[in-house]
Write a protein that holds these residues in place. Structure first.
Motif, PDB file in Angstrom:
ATOM      1  N   GLU A 176       8.618  -9.334  -9.534  1.00  0.00           N
ATOM      2  CA  GLU A 176       7.510  -9.872  -9.104  1.00  0.00           C
ATOM      3  C   GLU A 176       6.560  -8.774  -7.776  1.00  0.00           C
ATOM      4  N   ASP A 177       7.348  -8.086  -7.462  1.00  0.00           N
ATOM      5  CA  ASP A 177       6.776  -7.040  -6.272  1.00  0.00           C
ATOM      6  C   ASP A 177       7.241  -5.678  -6.539  1.00  0.00           C
ATOM      7  N   VAL A 178       6.672  -5.292  -7.527  1.00  0.00           N
ATOM      8  CA  VAL A 178       7.027  -3.987  -8.096  1.00  0.00           C
ATOM      9  C   VAL A 178       6.331  -2.717  -7.348  1.00  0.00           C
ATOM     10  N   HIS A 179       6.960  -1.579  -7.258  1.00  0.00           N
ATOM     11  CA  HIS A 179       6.628  -0.568  -6.355  1.00  0.00           C
ATOM     12  C   HIS A 179       6.680   1.031  -7.110  1.00  0.00           C
TER      13      HIS A 179
ATOM     14  N   GLU B 170      -9.821   8.133  -9.022  1.00  0.00           N
ATOM     15  CA  GLU B 170      -9.354   7.610 -10.228  1.00  0.00           C
ATOM     16  C   GLU B 170      -8.091   8.066 -10.623  1.00  0.00           C
ATOM     17  N   ILE B 171      -7.004   6.876 -10.951  1.00  0.00           N
ATOM     18  CA  ILE B 171      -5.709   7.194 -11.155  1.00  0.00           C
ATOM     19  C   ILE B 171      -5.483   6.874 -12.601  1.00  0.00           C
ATOM     20  N   PHE B 172      -5.205   7.915 -13.376  1.00  0.00           N
ATOM     21  CA  PHE B 172      -5.042   7.527 -14.975  1.00  0.00           C
ATOM     22  C   PHE B 172      -3.442   7.885 -15.130  1.00  0.00           C
ATOM     23  N   TYR B 173      -2.906   6.851 -15.868  1.00  0.00           N
ATOM     24  CA  TYR B 173      -1.457   6.760 -16.096  1.00  0.00           C
ATOM     25  C   TYR B 173      -1.625   7.237 -17.803  1.00  0.00           C
ATOM     26  N   LEU B 174      -1.239   8.486 -18.091  1.00  0.00           N
ATOM     27  CA  LEU B 174      -1.393   8.918 -19.680  1.00  0.00           C
ATOM     28  C   LEU B 174      -0.018   8.844 -20.338  1.00  0.00           C
ATOM     29  N   GLY B 175       0.063   8.846 -21.242  1.00  0.00           N
ATOM     30  CA  GLY B 175       1.357   9.044 -22.012  1.00  0.00           C
ATOM     31  C   GLY B 175       1.751   8.045 -23.080  1.00  0.00           C
ATOM     32  N   GLN B 176       2.869   8.268 -23.675  1.00  0.00           N
ATOM     33  CA  GLN B 176       3.259   7.238 -24.666  1.00  0.00           C
ATOM     34  C   GLN B 176       4.458   6.600 -23.963  1.00  0.00           C
TER      35      GLN B 176
ATOM     36  N   ASP C 260       5.686   2.099 -22.656  1.00  0.00           N
ATOM     37  CA  ASP C 260       5.436   0.698 -22.880  1.00  0.00           C
ATOM     38  C   ASP C 260       4.999  -0.041 -21.583  1.00  0.00           C
ATOM     39  N   PHE C 261       4.532   0.522 -20.407  1.00  0.00           N
ATOM     40  CA  PHE C 261       4.128  -0.060 -19.293  1.00  0.00           C
ATOM     41  C   PHE C 261       2.716  -0.474 -19.822  1.00  0.00           C
ATOM     42  N   ASP C 262       2.479  -1.618 -18.920  1.00  0.00           N
ATOM     43  CA  ASP C 262       1.174  -2.312 -19.018  1.00  0.00           C
ATOM     44  C   ASP C 262       0.362  -2.068 -17.948  1.00  0.00           C
ATOM     45  N   GLU C 263      -0.884  -2.063 -18.069  1.00  0.00           N
ATOM     46  CA  GLU C 263      -1.943  -1.561 -17.067  1.00  0.00           C
ATOM     47  C   GLU C 263      -1.795  -2.437 -15.754  1.00  0.00           C
ATOM     48  N   LYS C 264      -1.594  -3.768 -15.855  1.00  0.00           N
ATOM     49  CA  LYS C 264      -1.612  -4.696 -14.804  1.00  0.00           C
ATOM     50  C   LYS C 264      -0.156  -4.448 -13.781  1.00  0.00           C
ATOM     51  N   SER C 265       0.955  -3.898 -14.349  1.00  0.00           N
ATOM     52  CA  SER C 265       2.069  -3.705 -13.545  1.00  0.00           C
ATOM     53  C   SER C 265       1.893  -2.288 -12.891  1.00  0.00           C
ATOM     54  N   LEU C 266       1.283  -1.516 -13.335  1.00  0.00           N
ATOM     55  CA  LEU C 266       0.981   0.001 -13.028  1.00  0.00           C
ATOM     56  C   LEU C 266      -0.108  -0.397 -11.837  1.00  0.00           C
ATOM     57  N   GLN C 267      -0.913  -1.060 -12.149  1.00  0.00           N
ATOM     58  CA  GLN C 267      -1.912  -1.218 -10.873  1.00  0.00           C
ATOM     59  C   GLN C 267      -1.293  -1.934  -9.764  1.00  0.00           C
ATOM     60  N   ALA C 268      -0.404  -2.858 -10.102  1.00  0.00           N
ATOM     61  CA  ALA C 268       0.191  -3.751  -9.078  1.00  0.00           C
ATOM     62  C   ALA C 268       1.242  -2.924  -8.440  1.00  0.00           C
ATOM     63  N   ALA C 269       1.968  -1.873  -8.680  1.00  0.00           N
ATOM     64  CA  ALA C 269       2.913  -1.147  -8.209  1.00  0.00           C
ATOM     65  C   ALA C 269       1.990  -0.218  -7.349  1.00  0.00           C
ATOM     66  N   THR C 270       1.117   0.312  -7.874  1.00  0.00           N
ATOM     67  CA  THR C 270       0.063   1.503  -7.121  1.00  0.00           C
ATOM     68  C   THR C 270      -0.371   0.502  -5.592  1.00  0.00           C
ATOM     69  N   PHE C 271      -0.691  -0.691  -5.877  1.00  0.00           N
ATOM     70  CA  PHE C 271      -1.419  -1.281  -4.898  1.00  0.00           C
ATOM     71  C   PHE C 271      -0.363  -1.679  -3.798  1.00  0.00           C
TER      72      PHE C 271
END
Length: 159
Positions: free
Chosen positions: A25-28, A50-56, A58-69
């Protein structure tokens, strides 16, 4: 200097961008990825990031955004607290220097040895406060600007 910066982060199947010690719930972000992103913002004066996560992976965009924030909001809060503490510290040191300076002036004519020591102590307090305010806080302010730019960044995942 440009007003835009694009940070491309390539994650392959074995990479884990998240820190292991936080709950789901509190990813970093991992500390290596955090350092990488901060290093890409050289001065912190850029406006649009702009931060782009690229590659192959299974991480979803919402969790990457939440972890970054979550990661950079925690850093921002910590740095703002340190900045405020340093400002108070520099004011206290400067005031102590002035108080010791006034005591120095009182004893300068009657007790030369004590006045000499008080003169040195006065300048040590004043210069210590000046160093904290102007030099230590400069690096902290730069990191605060970087974190604010990252928090306002567009974070997305591209396949």
């Amino acid at each position: 200097m440009r007003d835009e910066l694009s940070i491309n982060i390539y994650l392959d199947e074995t990479d884990t961008p998240f820190s292991r010690y936080y709950s789901l719930e509190d990813v970093h972000l991992s500390s290596d990825l955090e350092d990488f992103i901060l290093a890409k913002l050289h001065s912190g004066r850029r406006k649009e990031v702009e931060i782009f996560y690229l590659g192959q992976n299974d991480f979803d965009e919402k969790s990457l955004q939440a972890a970054t924030f979550n990661t950079f909001s925690d850093i921002l809060n910590e740095e703002e607290y340190t900045y405020a503490r340093n400002v108070k510290k520099s004011i206290v040191l400067f005031v102590l220097g002035i108080i010791v300076g006034v005591i120095f002036l009182k004893y300068s004519t009657t007790h030369a040895y004590i006045a000499g020591v008080l003169s040195i102590v006065c300048w040590v307090f004043i210069w210590a406060g000046t160093e904290v305010y102007f030099f230590d806080n400069q690096q902290i302010k730069q990191k605060i600007r970087k974190c604010r730019n990252i928090l306002n960044a567009n974070v997305c995942k591209n396949e």
